[in-house]
Design a protein around this motif. Structure first.
Motif, PDB file in Angstrom:
ATOM      1  N   SER A 131      -2.432  -1.369 -12.642  1.00 21.35           N
ATOM      2  CA  SER A 131      -2.032  -1.836 -11.265  1.00 21.35           C
ATOM      3  C   SER A 131      -1.923  -0.820 -10.358  1.00 21.35           C
ATOM      4  O   SER A 131      -1.398   0.298 -10.945  1.00 21.35           O
ATOM      5  N   VAL A 133      -1.316   0.798  -6.203  1.00 18.48           N
ATOM      6  CA  VAL A 133      -0.943   0.586  -4.944  1.00 18.48           C
ATOM      7  C   VAL A 133      -1.863   1.533  -4.069  1.00 18.48           C
ATOM      8  O   VAL A 133      -2.115   2.939  -4.305  1.00 18.48           O
ATOM      9  N   ARG A 172       7.255   1.053  -6.786  1.00 18.04           N
ATOM     10  CA  ARG A 172       6.790  -0.340  -6.338  1.00 18.04           C
ATOM     11  C   ARG A 172       6.142  -1.108  -7.682  1.00 18.04           C
ATOM     12  O   ARG A 172       5.318  -1.999  -7.421  1.00 18.04           O
ATOM     13  N   ASP A 173       6.672  -0.648  -8.812  1.00 21.70           N
ATOM     14  CA  ASP A 173       6.045  -1.416 -10.107  1.00 21.70           C
ATOM     15  C   ASP A 173       4.398  -1.423 -10.217  1.00 21.70           C
ATOM     16  O   ASP A 173       3.802  -2.408 -10.710  1.00 21.70           O
ATOM     17  N   ALA A 174       4.119  -0.102  -9.924  1.00 20.34           N
ATOM     18  CA  ALA A 174       2.488  -0.077 -10.239  1.00 20.34           C
ATOM     19  C   ALA A 174       2.248   1.359 -11.009  1.00 20.34           C
ATOM     20  O   ALA A 174       3.321   1.949 -11.116  1.00 20.34           O
ATOM     21  N   THR A 261      -4.935  -4.865 -10.570  1.00 18.04           N
ATOM     22  CA  THR A 261      -4.225  -5.461  -9.285  1.00 18.04           C
ATOM     23  C   THR A 261      -3.973  -4.403  -8.287  1.00 18.04           C
ATOM     24  O   THR A 261      -3.827  -3.323  -8.737  1.00 18.04           O
ATOM     25  N   ASP A 263      -2.174  -3.341  -4.676  1.00 14.98           N
ATOM     26  CA  ASP A 263      -1.393  -3.679  -3.742  1.00 14.98           C
ATOM     27  C   ASP A 263      -0.662  -5.265  -3.796  1.00 14.98           C
ATOM     28  O   ASP A 263      -0.593  -5.851  -3.034  1.00 14.98           O
ATOM     29  N   GLY A 264      -0.822  -5.902  -5.141  1.00 19.90           N
ATOM     30  CA  GLY A 264      -0.129  -6.924  -5.523  1.00 19.90           C
ATOM     31  C   GLY A 264      -1.153  -8.166  -5.791  1.00 19.90           C
ATOM     32  O   GLY A 264      -0.735  -9.117  -6.024  1.00 19.90           O
ATOM     33  N   HIS A 265      -2.521  -7.853  -5.215  1.00 20.15           N
ATOM     34  CA  HIS A 265      -3.375  -8.805  -5.382  1.00 20.15           C
ATOM     35  C   HIS A 265      -4.370  -8.820  -6.787  1.00 20.15           C
ATOM     36  O   HIS A 265      -4.477  -7.579  -7.088  1.00 20.15           O
ATOM     37  N   PRO A 266      -4.377  -9.754  -7.513  1.00 17.89           N
ATOM     38  CA  PRO A 266      -5.140  -9.969  -8.552  1.00 17.89           C
ATOM     39  C   PRO A 266      -6.685  -9.236  -8.128  1.00 17.89           C
ATOM     40  O   PRO A 266      -7.191  -9.648  -7.405  1.00 17.89           O
TER      41      PRO A 266
END
Length: 288
Positions: A131, A133, A172-174, A261, A263-266
């Motif tokens: 994932s 960002v 940011r959990d990435a 992922t 920026d939060g988008h799959p």
């Protein structure tokens, strides 16, 4: 054969192996006090000497950018061969070559060394992907041309900003980062090159945007060309990344990891293509 990391000190007369557990670097070395130096990472698979031309080309470009002496290719190649021969057989060695400006107040001789040790196992992340960002790098895409003293595109030792970006990604959990320019272009990762697929077109940002020339990225282009894809360097709008059919971050040791992922988008992930790309990158006959 050594079971410990193999360390060689390098100077204009050649290289010599030293104990990696003993001190060898002065606390007043410019590389320590200012991050004033350059480095390269080299992946050695199954003990086979890789192709080094692209690595040396980039190391020399970095040396020129920092006004450091050009590395002697023959000496460094011999040092790498010594390290490979001295290390116990492993699937993959991660080799780092470093040159700093030397010791403050001493002569103009640089400090240089080569360190070889087993590479981290990235098998899991190659399969699972990452994932990511996007983070603003704080420069426009033309900053390198107008401000060469920023050392954009040089592989230098001052990695504090890259490390800070990865910590921000974690907050940011990435897992990783794609840097963007202030004028809205996608650039590169802190330790990787960006490769995207849009239909039958494979693209990467151009080095003119102030990014590091990617040696693994060039090998990846060869893979896609062998599959019939078109490849090109181009300006990639950061806002358009989410519309890509696939995104990879590529580097010499980690190889290719797919972005699942953004920026939060799959994001779409082609597992079979990623596996084939990594087999290509892992072929020591093609590795650069």
């Amino acid at each position: 054969m050594s079971t410990s990391p193999v360390l060689l000190l390098v100077d204009e007369s050649g290289s010599r192996r030293v104990d990696p557990h003993e001190p060898h670097l002065s606390v007043t070395d410019w590389g320590v006090t200012r991050g004033d130096g350059i480095f390269e990472s080299i992946s050695v698979i199954a003990g086979r000497m890789p192709t080094l031309d692209a690595r040396f080309d980039r190391l020399e470009a970095s040396a020129r950018a920092l006004d450091l002496p050009l590395p002697n290719r023959s000496i460094w190649t011999d040092a790498l061969r010594k390290a490979i021969d001295a290390h116990e057989p492993v699937d993959r060695l991660a080799v780092t070559v470093v040159m700093t400006r030397g010791v403050e107040g001493a002569d103009d001789s640089p400090t240089a060394w080569l360190l070889a040790r087993p590479a981290r196992d990235f098998t899991g992340i190659r399969r699972s992907g990452v994932s990511v960002v996007t983070l603003d790098r704080g420069y426009a895409s033309d900053a390198a041309e107008g401000s060469p003293w920023l050392l954009l595109g040089a592989k230098h030792l001052s990695y504090a900003t890259n490390a800070a970006a990865l910590r921000e990604a974690s907050r940011r959990d990435a897992d990783d980062v794609i840097f963007t320019s202030t004028d809205g272009l996608a650039l590169e990762g802190p330790t990787s090159s960006l490769v995207v697929r849009r239909g039958d077109l494979i693209e990467s940002p151009a080095v003119e945007a102030g990014i590091l020339a990617g040696t693994t990225q060039a090998t990846a282009f060869g893979f896609f060309e062998s599959r019939g894809y078109r490849t090109r360097f181009s300006a990639i709008a950061a806002a358009e990344l989410v519309e890509c059919d696939a995104i990879w971050l590529v580097s010499s040791v980690r190889q290719a990891v797919a972005v699942h992922t953004l920026d939060g988008h799959p994001m779409p992930v082609d597992d079979a293509m990623t596996a084939d790309l990594n087999r290509w990158l892992g072929d020591e006959a093609r590795l650069e």
